[in-house]
Design a protein around this motif. Structure first.
Motif, PDB file in Angstrom:
ATOM      1  N   ALA A 153       1.032  -1.212  -0.162  1.00 45.00           N
ATOM      2  CA  ALA A 153       0.000  -0.003   0.060  1.00 45.00           C
ATOM      3  C   ALA A 153       1.061   1.202   0.036  1.00 45.00           C
ATOM      4  N   VAL A 154       2.054   1.067   0.756  1.00 46.93           N
ATOM      5  CA  VAL A 154       2.729   2.188   0.684  1.00 46.93           C
ATOM      6  C   VAL A 154       3.467   2.737  -0.486  1.00 46.93           C
ATOM      7  N   GLN A 155       3.994   1.615  -0.786  1.00 49.28           N
ATOM      8  CA  GLN A 155       4.517   1.542  -2.277  1.00 49.28           C
ATOM      9  C   GLN A 155       3.493   2.063  -3.460  1.00 49.28           C
ATOM     10  N   GLY A 156       2.579   1.680  -3.191  1.00 51.93           N
ATOM     11  CA  GLY A 156       1.423   2.284  -4.249  1.00 51.93           C
ATOM     12  C   GLY A 156       1.452   3.636  -4.251  1.00 51.93           C
ATOM     13  N   LEU A 157       1.149   4.207  -3.131  1.00 48.91           N
ATOM     14  CA  LEU A 157       1.019   5.640  -2.807  1.00 48.91           C
ATOM     15  C   LEU A 157       2.413   6.463  -3.357  1.00 48.91           C
ATOM     16  N   ALA A 164       6.371  14.075  -8.600  1.00 51.13           N
ATOM     17  CA  ALA A 164       5.354  14.916  -8.688  1.00 51.13           C
ATOM     18  C   ALA A 164       5.843  16.340  -7.708  1.00 51.13           C
ATOM     19  N   ASP A 165       5.461  17.361  -7.877  1.00 48.37           N
ATOM     20  CA  ASP A 165       5.901  18.159  -7.038  1.00 48.37           C
ATOM     21  C   ASP A 165       4.715  19.105  -6.474  1.00 48.37           C
ATOM     22  N   ASP A 166       3.614  18.400  -6.612  1.00 48.05           N
ATOM     23  CA  ASP A 166       2.404  19.184  -6.183  1.00 48.05           C
ATOM     24  C   ASP A 166       1.723  18.392  -5.025  1.00 48.05           C
ATOM     25  N   ALA A 184       5.487   5.979   8.616  1.00 52.67           N
ATOM     26  CA  ALA A 184       5.060   6.551   7.254  1.00 52.67           C
ATOM     27  C   ALA A 184       5.532   7.973   7.024  1.00 52.67           C
ATOM     28  N   PHE A 185       5.576   8.713   8.001  1.00 49.33           N
ATOM     29  CA  PHE A 185       6.125  10.122   8.114  1.00 49.33           C
ATOM     30  C   PHE A 185       7.426   9.952   7.524  1.00 49.33           C
ATOM     31  N   ARG A 186       8.492   9.241   8.194  1.00 47.12           N
ATOM     32  CA  ARG A 186       9.855   9.139   7.610  1.00 47.12           C
ATOM     33  C   ARG A 186       9.782   8.884   6.143  1.00 47.12           C
ATOM     34  N   VAL A 187       9.118   7.852   5.601  1.00 51.45           N
ATOM     35  CA  VAL A 187       9.109   7.356   4.354  1.00 51.45           C
ATOM     36  C   VAL A 187       8.623   8.447   3.266  1.00 51.45           C
ATOM     37  N   ALA A 191      10.485  11.188   0.488  1.00 55.71           N
ATOM     38  CA  ALA A 191       9.975  11.637  -0.948  1.00 55.71           C
ATOM     39  C   ALA A 191       9.685  12.974  -1.214  1.00 55.71           C
ATOM     40  N   LEU A 192       9.152  13.515  -0.095  1.00 57.16           N
ATOM     41  CA  LEU A 192       8.713  15.224  -0.322  1.00 57.16           C
ATOM     42  C   LEU A 192       9.987  15.923  -0.276  1.00 57.16           C
ATOM     43  N   LYS A 193      11.117  15.542   0.404  1.00 57.44           N
ATOM     44  CA  LYS A 193      12.167  16.447   0.064  1.00 57.44           C
ATOM     45  C   LYS A 193      12.618  16.286  -1.023  1.00 57.44           C
TER      46      LYS A 193
END
Ligand code: PA5
Length: 469
Positions: A153-157, A164-166, A184-187, A191-193
């Motif tokens: 599920a995490v990989q899917g998200l 993406a940057d939005d 989840a926040f760490r992962v 990705a957001l960084k």
């Protein structure tokens, strides 16, 4: 101002007619039961008020009453009055994030997630994430994670957001240390960084946190420099926090009317404060559910929802009841069903199985959208021309009435909670009704509804296994 029609709790079908035979009397409740319970309910209500006063005076709380998380009770009134600046800040932050991104990941578990999900499924378009941004009212797509430990599920998200940057994150954890949410926040933060490409200012705007005043998440949010961090007020427990920033911030991102939600909750408080037993939805719900449990053996409470948008409201209530009253070897077992879907799975058992279930229907009177009607067709092999002109709502009403009739014919009695419409005002009333009812029931039977000591066992063992202690 949007209309705020009252929701109703109808228990009339639980009451046995006066002239019924003694056998039939054994299937429901009689007036003497209600008379016996009324003063006890009034006393439990009084205790809830005293708990609140004790909490507000910061009076020392006796050990057997701890924790005492009574502050959820008047949270709606406080947010609309002295804490209005906080409410405005929550709405402004939600609107800001909604404008800046097209996907929001809401990370949280248990009480830090289920209310927001209930609001999303009840009040947003049923295919919100699939329709155009314009049809979403300019609001982002919403995803829930951090509520499980599911690799795929995490990989899917990640597939959806990487590159993406939005997108942005709302991370919610009162303790700040719950493993599912923290991991989840760490992962997703990593990705957001990458998505923000070293732009620290962008990153601080893209992560919003809702957490306690201390703790690991609080420290992390400070280290990131998050532009918006919201508190979970002292004395508001996880599963009682849907009307704090925990539920309100995601709701604001979704573009929901949080004022209407709070007005609904405040209106329910007013009814709880002022109406006598037998005219008071909170006390009546507790009273009837208790009597059916103790006198008729209904230890399973089925919340029988009539509409797909209500399923997560049911899951929210499952958690509320289980974690609050499932203690000391006691506590009714909640079960959510969605009809008519589950008439084709659980219906058989509810109609003819063990007599250990109290079915409380949850129905919505008016649909939000224009009716879908059965049209006449040249091809009548399905014999549906006989039903032409009928709407989906006509069919659902017939199924509802037919189902409850069939239960009644077998002396299986049901109660019904009616919502005028599936909107924020009705949900505010319903959330508050069920939260207060859970506390009243705890006081009535001598179980502390706050805290969840039983959940600590798995956490302790899991941590020991993972950290090799
Ligand atoms: O009702 C509760 O208190 C729990 O279900 C919590 O909400 C859940 O365990 C999540 O805790 P936290 O918000 O500390 O991450």
């Amino acid at each position: 101002m949007k209309p705020l029609d009252p929701i109703a709790y109808d228990y009339s079908d639980l009451i046995v007619p006066k002239d019924a035979s003694s056998c039939v009397r054994l299937t429901g409740l009689v007036e003497a039961d209600l008379k016996w319970l009324a003063p006890r309910l009034a006393a439990a209500r009084q205790e809830v008020f005293e708990n609140l006063a004790m909490y507000e005076r910061r009076a020392s709380v006796p050990e057997e009453m701890q924790p005492l998380d009574a502050a959820f009770f008047d949270l709606p009134e406080r947010l609309m009055d002295e804490d209005r600046p906080l409410l405005d800040r929550i709405v402004a932050a939600g609107d800001r994030l909604a404008k800046e991104v097209d996907r929001v990941l809401v990370l949280g578990i248990g009480g830090s997630y289920m209310g927001a999900r209930a609001l999303f499924e009840a009040c947003c378009h049923p295919y919100h994430n699939e329709i155009s941004r314009q049809r979403r009212g300019g609001r982002p797509r919403i995803y829930f994670e951090g509520n499980n430990l599911d690799n795929d599920a995490v990989q899917g998200l990640l597939d959806l957001v990487e590159g993406a940057d939005d997108w942005g994150i709302i991370v919610i954890s009162k303790s700040g240390g719950t493993l599912e949410t923290a991991v989840a926040f760490r992962v997703f933060f990593e990705a957001l960084k990458t998505s923000c490409g070293g732009d620290r200012e962008k990153l601080r705007r893209r992560v919003l946190a809702v957490t306690g005043d201390t703790g690991r998440l609080h420290e992390l949010a400070e280290a990131i420099g998050c532009q918006d961090v919201f508190p979970i007020p002292d004395g508001v427990g996880g599963r009682f926090s849907v009307l704090s920033a925990v539920g309100l911030l995601p709701a604001a991102v979704m573009g929901l009317d949080v004022q209407h939600l709070l007005e609904g909750a405040a209106a329910m408080n007013e009814r709880f404060r002022t109406k006598p037993p037998l005219e008071n939805p909170v006390l009546d719900y507790v009273g009837m559910s208790r009597l059916m449990e103790t006198r008729r053996g209904d230890t399973i409470r089925v919340l029988s929802t009539w509409g797909k948008g209500l399923e997560s409201v049911g899951f929210w209530y499952d958690q509320l009841l289980s974690e609050s009253l499932g203690k000391n070897g006691l506590g009714a077992t909640p079960l959510t069903v969605v009809n008519t879907r589950d008439l084709h799975s659980r219906g058989q058992q509810h109609q003819e199985g063990r007599r250990d279930k109290l079915i409380t229907n949850l129905v919505v009177e008016h649909t939000a959208r224009e009716p879908v009607t059965i049209e006449r067709s040249d091809l009548d092999q399905d014999k549906l021309n006989a039903l032409s002109g009928k709407t989906y709502q006509d069919l659902l009403r017939a199924a509802f009435t037919g189902t409850n009739q069939a239960y009644a014919e077998d002396y299986r009695r049901t109660a019904t909670i009616r919502l005028p419409r599936l909107d924020e005002g009705s949900l505010g009333q319903l959330f508050q009704m069920l939260m207060v009812a859970t506390v009243v029931e705890g006081r009535l039977v001598g179980i502390n509804p706050y805290g969840q000591p039983g959940v600590e066992g798995y956490k302790k063992n899991m941590n020991a296994i993972l950290r090799g202690k």
